[in-house]
Design an enzyme around this catalytic site. Sequence first.
Site, PDB file in Angstrom:
ATOM      1  N   LYS A  65      49.891  13.402  22.345  1.00 34.35           N
ATOM      2  CA  LYS A  65      50.371  13.179  23.721  1.00 34.35           C
ATOM      3  C   LYS A  65      51.874  13.311  23.815  1.00 34.35           C
ATOM      4  O   LYS A  65      52.421  13.717  24.817  1.00 34.35           O
ATOM      5  CB  LYS A  65      50.109  11.737  24.172  1.00 34.35           C
ATOM      6  CG  LYS A  65      48.728  11.273  24.233  1.00 34.35           C
ATOM      7  CD  LYS A  65      48.763   9.824  24.763  1.00 34.35           C
ATOM      8  CE  LYS A  65      47.548   9.052  24.310  1.00 34.35           C
ATOM      9  NZ  LYS A  65      47.745   8.380  23.026  1.00 34.35           N
ATOM     10  N   LYS A  72      49.424  17.538  14.154  1.00 34.10           N
ATOM     11  CA  LYS A  72      48.355  16.977  14.993  1.00 34.10           C
ATOM     12  C   LYS A  72      48.650  17.223  16.485  1.00 34.10           C
ATOM     13  O   LYS A  72      49.808  17.137  16.892  1.00 34.10           O
ATOM     14  CB  LYS A  72      48.320  15.467  14.723  1.00 34.10           C
ATOM     15  CG  LYS A  72      47.134  14.742  15.259  1.00 34.10           C
ATOM     16  CD  LYS A  72      47.276  13.239  15.057  1.00 34.10           C
ATOM     17  CE  LYS A  72      48.207  12.610  16.082  1.00 34.10           C
ATOM     18  NZ  LYS A  72      47.896  11.225  16.444  1.00 34.10           N
ATOM     19  N   LYS A  75      56.590   8.647  12.902  1.00 40.22           N
ATOM     20  CA  LYS A  75      57.089   8.333  14.244  1.00 40.22           C
ATOM     21  C   LYS A  75      58.525   7.857  14.230  1.00 40.22           C
ATOM     22  O   LYS A  75      59.277   8.114  15.178  1.00 40.22           O
ATOM     23  CB  LYS A  75      56.183   7.300  14.922  1.00 40.22           C
ATOM     24  CG  LYS A  75      54.837   7.890  15.334  1.00 40.22           C
ATOM     25  CD  LYS A  75      54.087   7.030  16.330  1.00 40.22           C
ATOM     26  CE  LYS A  75      52.844   7.757  16.819  1.00 40.22           C
ATOM     27  NZ  LYS A  75      52.025   6.963  17.699  1.00 40.22           N
TER      28      LYS A  75
HETATM   29  N1  AQP Z   1      44.820  15.339  17.466  1.00 45.06           N
HETATM   30  C1  AQP Z   1      43.857  14.442  17.335  1.00 45.06           C
HETATM   31  N2  AQP Z   1      42.679  14.786  16.799  1.00 45.06           N
HETATM   32  C2  AQP Z   1      41.673  13.873  16.668  1.00 45.06           C
HETATM   33  N3  AQP Z   1      41.790  12.585  17.063  1.00 45.06           N
HETATM   34  C3  AQP Z   1      42.963  12.211  17.617  1.00 45.06           C
HETATM   35  N4  AQP Z   1      43.400  11.040  18.105  1.00 45.06           N
HETATM   36  C4  AQP Z   1      44.665  11.169  18.557  1.00 45.06           C
HETATM   37  N5  AQP Z   1      45.091  12.433  18.372  1.00 45.06           N
HETATM   38  C5  AQP Z   1      44.051  13.097  17.780  1.00 45.06           C
HETATM   39  C6  AQP Z   1      42.605   9.825  18.130  1.00 45.06           C
HETATM   40  O1  AQP Z   1      42.683   9.279  19.435  1.00 45.06           O
HETATM   41  C7  AQP Z   1      42.625   7.860  19.318  1.00 45.06           C
HETATM   42  C8  AQP Z   1      43.725   7.249  20.109  1.00 45.06           C
HETATM   43  O2  AQP Z   1      44.972   7.566  19.557  1.00 45.06           O
HETATM   44  P1  AQP Z   1      46.254   6.811  20.137  1.00 45.06           P
HETATM   45  O3  AQP Z   1      46.548   7.288  21.484  1.00 45.06           O
HETATM   46  O4  AQP Z   1      46.071   5.361  20.046  1.00 45.06           O
HETATM   47  O5  AQP Z   1      47.395   7.163  19.141  1.00 45.06           O
HETATM   48  P2  AQP Z   1      47.723   8.456  18.349  1.00 45.06           P
HETATM   49  O6  AQP Z   1      46.707   8.680  17.289  1.00 45.06           O
HETATM   50  O7  AQP Z   1      49.138   8.306  17.892  1.00 45.06           O
HETATM   51  O8  AQP Z   1      47.555   9.596  19.459  1.00 45.06           O
HETATM   52  P3  AQP Z   1      48.629  10.555  20.027  1.00 45.06           P
HETATM   53  O9  AQP Z   1      47.985  11.418  21.063  1.00 45.06           O
HETATM   54  O10 AQP Z   1      49.329  11.260  18.917  1.00 45.06           O
HETATM   55  O11 AQP Z   1      49.600   9.546  20.769  1.00 45.06           O
HETATM   56  P4  AQP Z   1      51.173   9.389  20.634  1.00 45.06           P
HETATM   57  O12 AQP Z   1      51.730  10.756  20.877  1.00 45.06           O
HETATM   58  O13 AQP Z   1      51.568   8.390  21.701  1.00 45.06           O
HETATM   59  O14 AQP Z   1      51.432   8.876  19.263  1.00 45.06           O
HETATM   60  C9  AQP Z   1      42.668   7.501  17.836  1.00 45.06           C
HETATM   61  O15 AQP Z   1      41.361   7.235  17.387  1.00 45.06           O
HETATM   62  C10 AQP Z   1      43.188   8.754  17.216  1.00 45.06           C
HETATM   63  O16 AQP Z   1      42.740   8.901  15.890  1.00 45.06           O
END
Ligand code: AQP
Length: 347
Positions: A213, A210, A127
């Site tokens: 969002k 991955k 990040k």
């Molecule tokens: N692509 C994914 N596949 C499976 N699980 C996922 N999670 C996120 N993306 C995937 C799971 O969703 C939960 C919440 O995640 P988060 O929003 O706290 O943070 P993150 O993992 O960083 O998710 P994003 O969507 O990638 O958010 P941003 O873009 O803001 O960093 C967790 O249990 C995560 O494992």
Amino acid sequence: MADAVQTPQIETGKFTPRVFSGIQPSGGLTLGNYLGAIKRFVEMQESGIETVYCIVDLHAITVWQDPDKLRHATRELCAGYIAAGLDPQKSILFNQSQVSAHAELGWVFSCVARIGWLNRMTQFKDKAGKNRENASVGLFSYPTLMAADILLYHATHVPVGEDQKQHLELTRDVAAKFNHDFKTDFFPLPEPVIEGVATRVMSLRDGSKKMSKSDPSDMSRINMTDDADTIAKKIRKAKTDPDALPSEAEGLKERPEAKNLVSIYASLADMSVNQVLAEVGGKQFSAFKPMLSELAVAKLSPISAEMDRLMQTPDEIDKILRNGADKARAIASPILDKTLEIVGMVR
Ligand code: AQP
């Protein structure tokens, strides 16, 4: 129901089994959040274990969030939780900043965790990217706050996607070091629950990344609020290879985009990858993609319609969050008080 969650049967010692997990309101919910986390949250809620689910807004601000968008995303995430099946009568649903004990325990744990541990966190490296010096201090210390989120409830099980495994290991290290330093067994060592066929949903544009969002390309992800046409268009344009689908999971090795689409199908249909391939093996993507679109729309449309409905009454959402925060505080406050007493703070 090949990927249905097994109620974890681990030895929790003196700790009553309790589930905690959270999602950041850092944008709209994606299919990755749904299949990797929320679907599992609902299964655990129905398994009879006490469940606490948080909207981790303090984590979201580790990167810039526009205040109005943050408010909207917080309410939308609460609506997403409920629309997907979380019931505020069965689970505690709340947002992190309403329970100040998270930040307080987070500080204590930032004095327990070592800089060397945080330096190894791959999510920070991803990040922060090349501009590491300009990343917020909060982004670096994110895992200590996450440890506080979980341990504040003496949670024993934490359902997460694969990407959170390393942070969960750090949470266990924090609990073990605290217990060791203060010669106590006050904190449990929580178990990650990373199960199912979609623990890592990948970008639709790049099978090595991955689904996220915050990916700049909206075509890389399916948002829970996408309408049927948008879902169909994104799946139609999803990157694939020219070969037909194999009839066994072994044949998906070295084919990340194909593996991703089949895994998404399997998770949405509550089937194993091999069960899906037994049905679709030999088909071209031109035949498989419409099947996937139809299934995704059938599963996601009712959730997005319910989210829409709930978002019409934001006051109701705020009330649910306030009630949830009261219930969360009732568990968290005595645990924080006891922690501070163990550390030696005059109470
Ligand atoms: N692509 C994914 N596949 C499976 N699980 C996922 N999670 C996120 N993306 C995937 C799971 O969703 C939960 C919440 O995640 P988060 O929003 O706290 O943070 P993150 O993992 O960083 O998710 P994003 O969507 O990638 O958010 P941003 O873009 O803001 O960093 C967790 O249990 C995560 O494992």
